[in-house]
Design an enzyme around this catalytic site. Structure first.
Site, PDB file in Angstrom:
ATOM      1  N   LYS A  42       0.838  -1.198   0.000  1.00 56.79           N
ATOM      2  CA  LYS A  42       0.000   0.000   0.000  1.00 56.79           C
ATOM      3  C   LYS A  42       0.871   1.244   0.000  1.00 56.79           C
ATOM      4  CE  LYS A  42      -2.427   1.644   3.661  1.00 56.79           C
ATOM      5  NZ  LYS A  42      -2.277   3.112   3.661  1.00 56.79           N
ATOM      6  N   ASP A  69      -3.512   4.335  -1.981  1.00 52.93           N
ATOM      7  CA  ASP A  69      -4.457   4.744  -0.929  1.00 52.93           C
ATOM      8  C   ASP A  69      -4.455   6.269  -0.818  1.00 52.93           C
ATOM      9  OD1 ASP A  69      -6.065   4.817   1.334  1.00 52.93           O
ATOM     10  OD2 ASP A  69      -4.453   4.253   2.706  1.00 52.93           O
ATOM     11  N   LYS A  71      -7.489   8.131  -1.203  1.00 52.86           N
ATOM     12  CA  LYS A  71      -8.802   8.563  -0.677  1.00 52.86           C
ATOM     13  C   LYS A  71      -9.294   9.852  -1.328  1.00 52.86           C
ATOM     14  CE  LYS A  71      -7.973   6.545   3.923  1.00 52.86           C
ATOM     15  NZ  LYS A  71      -6.531   6.241   3.884  1.00 52.86           N
ATOM     16  N   ASP A  74     -13.495  15.003  -4.246  1.00 45.19           N
ATOM     17  CA  ASP A  74     -13.502  16.298  -4.956  1.00 45.19           C
ATOM     18  C   ASP A  74     -14.708  16.288  -5.880  1.00 45.19           C
ATOM     19  OD1 ASP A  74     -12.655  18.712  -6.313  1.00 45.19           O
ATOM     20  OD2 ASP A  74     -10.605  18.250  -5.722  1.00 45.19           O
ATOM     21  N   THR A 128     -12.001   5.412  10.563  1.00 46.62           N
ATOM     22  CA  THR A 128     -12.057   4.809  11.904  1.00 46.62           C
ATOM     23  C   THR A 128     -11.659   5.814  12.987  1.00 46.62           C
ATOM     24  OG1 THR A 128      -9.883   3.913  11.458  1.00 46.62           O
ATOM     25  CG2 THR A 128     -11.729   2.405  11.201  1.00 46.62           C
TER      26      THR A 128
HETATM   27  O1  C5P Z   1       0.768   0.767  10.997  1.00 45.78           O
HETATM   28  P1  C5P Z   1      -0.669   0.366  10.831  1.00 45.78           P
HETATM   29  O2  C5P Z   1      -0.876  -1.126  10.706  1.00 45.78           O
HETATM   30  O3  C5P Z   1      -1.566   1.009  11.839  1.00 45.78           O
HETATM   31  O4  C5P Z   1      -1.040   0.981   9.394  1.00 45.78           O
HETATM   32  C1  C5P Z   1      -2.319   1.016   8.938  1.00 45.78           C
HETATM   33  C2  C5P Z   1      -2.354   1.652   7.590  1.00 45.78           C
HETATM   34  O5  C5P Z   1      -3.709   1.693   7.172  1.00 45.78           O
HETATM   35  C3  C5P Z   1      -1.859   3.083   7.537  1.00 45.78           C
HETATM   36  O6  C5P Z   1      -1.265   3.296   6.265  1.00 45.78           O
HETATM   37  C4  C5P Z   1      -3.116   3.920   7.679  1.00 45.78           C
HETATM   38  O7  C5P Z   1      -3.028   5.141   6.990  1.00 45.78           O
HETATM   39  C5  C5P Z   1      -4.138   3.042   7.001  1.00 45.78           C
HETATM   40  N1  C5P Z   1      -5.516   3.216   7.476  1.00 45.78           N
HETATM   41  C6  C5P Z   1      -5.915   3.067   8.798  1.00 45.78           C
HETATM   42  N2  C5P Z   1      -7.206   3.232   9.190  1.00 45.78           N
HETATM   43  C7  C5P Z   1      -8.121   3.526   8.294  1.00 45.78           C
HETATM   44  C8  C5P Z   1      -7.765   3.677   6.956  1.00 45.78           C
HETATM   45  C9  C5P Z   1      -6.447   3.502   6.591  1.00 45.78           C
HETATM   46  O8  C5P Z   1      -5.106   2.781   9.644  1.00 45.78           O
HETATM   47  N3  C5P Z   1      -9.377   3.652   8.675  1.00 45.78           N
END
Ligand code: C5P
Length: 246
Positions: A42, A69, A71, A74, A128
């Site tokens: 990602k 990713d 997101k 616009d 989240t």
């Molecule tokens: O390090 P970690 O496992 O927390 O990384 C989660 C990844 O998923 C990060 O790149 C974060 O930006 C992304 N993400 C998230 N929660 C979301 C959407 C995306 O943690 N709701």
């Protein structure tokens, strides 16, 4: 394909490693230590801002599928153009905010389909990091779950998107309501659910898959591990035996 981490029905990876690094060089060095048969990668805001499409090309050259990713949110024409550009780069997954509305999502879906049948378009429903108070601040009176369902239906059933990025804790509800077809991609994964980092509502890899996730996104438990390859093996092992949802 590795049966441990691949979805045998769709032949798609079930493990996506979040390359949250501050430079393209760091990200590439890390990616070279991973096996493209075991995971997709990602690329998020920070990395894309510093390293751009060139990095995505290099990750593709190493054999990885890429989740871009970014997101998008616009006006329909602008989001459609961005999604078209992403699909031309041959990314596997790209996403937008469902709160941008039906016209925006349909324009994006059509733009992706025009140029690349393989690119999967996902919608983020409610981040989240948002709770009921955050929704209220922005004029949304519903609960987070209610808003997730509303936007999930809008994205999948009405706009025809391929799936959603969601919390693993929402996956069971979304599966129940939307059926087996949509991809559900879930971040917020930890090997143990107690403590650590800034993710508050977390789930283990196996529980996320059992709840209906098609693929999980894992960042720091792999990228910050003392031995990332060993962390990958542990996660793959724990995903083994959980049969795919679709
Ligand atoms: O390090 P970690 O496992 O927390 O990384 C989660 C990844 O998923 C990060 O790149 C974060 O930006 C992304 N993400 C998230 N929660 C979301 C959407 C995306 O943690 N709701």
């Amino acid at each position: 394909m590795d049966p441990v981490t691949e979805n045998p029905n769709l032949q798609e990876p079930r493990l996506i490693v979040a390359l949250d690094f501050a430079s393209g060089d760091e990200a590439l060095a890390f990616a070279r230590g991973l096996d493209p048969h075991q995971c997709a990668l990602k690329v998020g805001f920070e990395l894309f801002v510093v390293a751009g499409p060139d990095l995505v090309d290099r990750l593709h050259a190493l054999g990885f599928r890429v989740f871009l990713d970014l997101k998008f949110h616009d006006i329909p024409n602008t989001v459609a153009a961005a999604c078209r550009a992403a699909a031309r780069m041959d990314v596997w997954l790209v996403n937008l905010h469902a709160s941008g509305g039906l016209a925006m999502m349909r324009a994006a879906r059509d733009a992706v389909r025009e140029v690349n049948e393989q690119t999967v378009l996902l919608a983020v429903t409610v981040l989240t990091s948002s709770d009921r108070a955050t929704l209220e601040e922005t004029g949304v009176q519903d609960t987070p779950d209610g808003q997730v369902m509303r936007l999930g239906r809008l994205a999948v059933e009405q706009a025809g998107l391929d799936g959603l990025v969601c919390s693993a804790r929402e996956a069971a509800m979304l599966r129940r309501e939307l059926g087996a077809a949509p991809r559900l991609v879930t971040p917020g994964i930890r090997l143990e659910t107690a403590g650590g980092d800034d993710q508050k509502r977390v789930m283990t890899p196996e529980r996320a898959l059992e709840a209906g996730a098609s693929a999980i996104v894992v960042g720091r438990p792999i990228t910050r591990a003392q031995d990332p390859a060993a962390a990958m093996r542990t996660i793959a092992g724990r995903m083994q035996g959980v049969s795919p949802t679709q």
